[in-house]
Design a protein around this motif. Structure first.
Motif, mmCIF file in Angstrom:
data_model
loop_
_atom_site.group_PDB
_atom_site.id
_atom_site.type_symbol
_atom_site.label_atom_id
_atom_site.label_comp_id
_atom_site.label_asym_id
_atom_site.label_seq_id
_atom_site.Cartn_x
_atom_site.Cartn_y
_atom_site.Cartn_z
ATOM 1 N N SER A 160 1.706 4.059 1.311
ATOM 2 C CA SER A 160 1.656 4.894 2.529
ATOM 3 C C SER A 160 2.697 5.998 2.390
ATOM 4 O O SER A 160 3.592 5.912 1.521
ATOM 5 C CB SER A 160 2.020 4.021 3.722
ATOM 6 O OG SER A 160 3.379 3.580 3.556
ATOM 7 N N SER A 219 -6.213 2.420 5.217
ATOM 8 C CA SER A 219 -6.292 2.160 6.673
ATOM 9 C C SER A 219 -5.624 3.309 7.430
ATOM 10 O O SER A 219 -6.131 3.788 8.452
ATOM 11 C CB SER A 219 -5.578 0.853 7.030
ATOM 12 O OG SER A 219 -6.067 -0.183 6.222
ATOM 13 N N TRP A 220 -4.508 3.770 6.912
ATOM 14 C CA TRP A 220 -3.807 4.899 7.560
ATOM 15 C C TRP A 220 -4.689 6.149 7.499
ATOM 16 O O TRP A 220 -4.822 6.885 8.464
ATOM 17 C CB TRP A 220 -2.463 5.165 6.876
ATOM 18 C CG TRP A 220 -1.733 6.352 7.435
ATOM 19 C CD1 TRP A 220 -1.068 6.418 8.632
ATOM 20 C CD2 TRP A 220 -1.637 7.657 6.850
ATOM 21 N NE1 TRP A 220 -0.565 7.689 8.824
ATOM 22 C CE2 TRP A 220 -0.893 8.473 7.747
ATOM 23 C CE3 TRP A 220 -2.104 8.216 5.646
ATOM 24 C CZ2 TRP A 220 -0.607 9.809 7.473
ATOM 25 C CZ3 TRP A 220 -1.816 9.557 5.373
ATOM 26 C CH2 TRP A 220 -1.077 10.336 6.276
ATOM 27 N N ARG A 237 0.848 -1.199 0.000
ATOM 28 C CA ARG A 237 0.000 0.000 0.000
ATOM 29 C C ARG A 237 0.883 1.249 0.000
ATOM 30 O O ARG A 237 1.902 1.299 0.690
ATOM 31 C CB ARG A 237 -0.901 0.017 1.247
ATOM 32 C CG ARG A 237 -2.036 -0.984 1.195
ATOM 33 C CD ARG A 237 -3.206 -0.495 0.376
ATOM 34 N NE ARG A 237 -4.311 -1.454 0.342
ATOM 35 C CZ ARG A 237 -5.571 -1.123 0.071
ATOM 36 N NH1 ARG A 237 -5.874 0.141 -0.182
ATOM 37 N NH2 ARG A 237 -6.521 -2.031 0.032
ATOM 38 N N ARG A 246 -5.917 13.084 5.025
ATOM 39 C CA ARG A 246 -4.785 12.146 4.879
ATOM 40 C C ARG A 246 -4.761 11.560 3.463
ATOM 41 O O ARG A 246 -3.696 11.400 2.868
ATOM 42 C CB ARG A 246 -4.888 11.017 5.907
ATOM 43 C CG ARG A 246 -4.448 11.423 7.309
ATOM 44 C CD ARG A 246 -4.332 10.216 8.220
ATOM 45 N NE ARG A 246 -3.707 10.555 9.501
ATOM 46 C CZ ARG A 246 -3.388 9.659 10.437
ATOM 47 N NH1 ARG A 246 -3.634 8.361 10.236
ATOM 48 N NH2 ARG A 246 -2.831 10.021 11.565
ATOM 49 N N SER A 283 5.332 6.520 4.090
ATOM 50 C CA SER A 283 6.713 6.000 4.211
ATOM 51 C C SER A 283 7.098 5.196 2.965
ATOM 52 O O SER A 283 8.233 5.275 2.484
ATOM 53 C CB SER A 283 6.840 5.126 5.469
ATOM 54 O OG SER A 283 5.874 4.084 5.431
ATOM 55 N N ALA A 326 -7.533 5.768 9.945
ATOM 56 C CA ALA A 326 -7.068 5.793 11.353
ATOM 57 C C ALA A 326 -7.013 7.225 11.883
ATOM 58 O O ALA A 326 -6.791 7.453 13.079
ATOM 59 C CB ALA A 326 -5.693 5.140 11.441
ATOM 60 N N ALA A 327 -7.268 8.181 10.991
ATOM 61 C CA ALA A 327 -7.177 9.594 11.432
ATOM 62 C C ALA A 327 -8.290 9.911 12.427
ATOM 63 O O ALA A 327 -8.204 10.871 13.190
ATOM 64 C CB ALA A 327 -7.263 10.508 10.226
ATOM 65 N N ASP A 361 -2.805 3.831 1.106
ATOM 66 C CA ASP A 361 -3.015 3.163 2.395
ATOM 67 C C ASP A 361 -4.269 3.746 3.063
ATOM 68 O O ASP A 361 -4.180 4.668 3.891
ATOM 69 C CB ASP A 361 -1.775 3.359 3.280
ATOM 70 C CG ASP A 361 -1.840 2.527 4.544
ATOM 71 O OD1 ASP A 361 -0.790 2.334 5.190
ATOM 72 O OD2 ASP A 361 -2.952 2.067 4.885
#
Ligand SMILES: CCCCCCCCCCCCC/C=C/C(=O)SCCNC(=O)CCNC(=O)[C@H](O)C(C)(C)COP(=O)(O)OP(=O)(O)OC[C@H]1O[C@@H](n2cnc3c(N)ncnc32)[C@H](O)[C@@H]1OP(=O)(O)O
Length: 239
Positions: free
Chosen positions: A24, A64-65, A22, A78, A26, A68-69, A62
């Motif tokens: 993300s 999920s990231w 994914r 995000r 990073s 997750a906010a 991503d």
């Protein structure tokens, strides 16, 4: 994350791990770092092959990231952030001073599909993996540079419709028939062998990468402008 290996004239950028790869923040940063390394070591005859381990080439941003906010507005922020920081990856690939090949050994969905499409050539597996633009199924709009890249790279309006407005999941052989990818091969090894074969053929031409990149940008003026890629006018390096 990803690694870069040099094999003669070929730079092999491998997306490692058995997860969904994914995109993300990073992971996006690690791709940019890898592309910067490739660009800094480029020489006439260089070629980039981007491939991956596991079931996915990349399954897109991503989410999920993002989720997750904690709130819809924060999730949107995000997601928007990922859209923004992914743009330089597409810009790097479209301006890289060498031919580029995506050896798609697994699924490539949404932004993951865009990562593959940002290469000059795409080679897929015939037995596993789909190309899939899931945004229409997710109720998400397309960033401008997503649409611009599809319009630049996929000439058929009916194929663009099938991909972007129906969420079609396209397997290797169909992707060849639809003119989306160059070829499809059995297994991840088959894809890599074909990508290396093509890469070595391109490397033999020993092209100067700067004019190559300028010609590529001139092919795709809309996306180049959107990505802020300046056109450089070249002196005649050799007559
Ligand atoms: C948040 C609020 C709003 C925000 C507003 C602000 C922002 C606005 C801009 C928004 C930005 C939009 C841009 C977004 C970009 C993104 O990236 S968002 C993230 C998107 N990502 C996704 O949606 C993920 C999509 N992926 C999937 O749906 C699945 O992972 C998959 C790709 C479809 C794969 O599914 P999976 O079930 O894992 O597949 P498999 O198990 O591998 O295969 C299923 C079966 O099919 C068989 N198979 C696979 N390939 C082949 C083949 N080529 N040939 C034959 N058979 C194949 C496989 O064997 C499986 O069969 P079985 O084993 O029998 O099950």
């Amino acid at each position: 994350m990803c690694t870069v290996e040099k094999r003669g004239n070929l730079f092999i950028l491998t997306i490692t791990g058995d997860d969904e790869h994914r995109l993300s923040p990073s992971f996006i940063a690690s791709i940019l770092k890898a592309l910067s390394k490739v660009k800094s070591e480029a020489s006439p005859g260089s070629v980039l092959i981007t491939t991956s381990h596991g079931k996915f080439f990349s399954n897109g941003f991503d989410l999920s990231w993002a989720q997750a906010a904690g709130s819809v507005s924060a999730a949107a922020e995000r997601l928007h952030y990922m859209v923004q920081i992914f743009k330089p990856v597409v810009a790097e690939l479209l301006s890289l001073p060498m031919p580029t090949i995506a050896a798609i050994a697994g699924h490539a969905a949404a932004a993951g599909f865009l990562l593959a499409l940002s290469h000059d050539y795409m080679i897929m597996r015939s037995d596993r993996g789909v190309l899939y633009m899931s945004e229409v199924d997710l109720g998400l709009t397309l960033p401008d540079y997503f649409s611009a890249l599809f319009k630049s790279k996929i000439g058929s309006s009916s194929v663009r419709r099938d991909l972007l407005l129906t969420g079609m999941k396209v397997k290797g052989e169909s992707a060849v028939r639809m003119g989306i990818v160059e070829s499809a091969h059995e297994g991840a090894d088959g894809v890599m062998k074909a990508a290396v074969r093509l890469g070595e053929q391109l490397a033999e031409r020993n092209w100067n990468g700067e004019p190559y990149a300028e010609i590529r940008k001139s092919l795709y003026p809309e996306i180049s402008r959107l990505l802020g890629l300046p056109e450089k006018f070249f002196s005649i390096s050799k007559l």
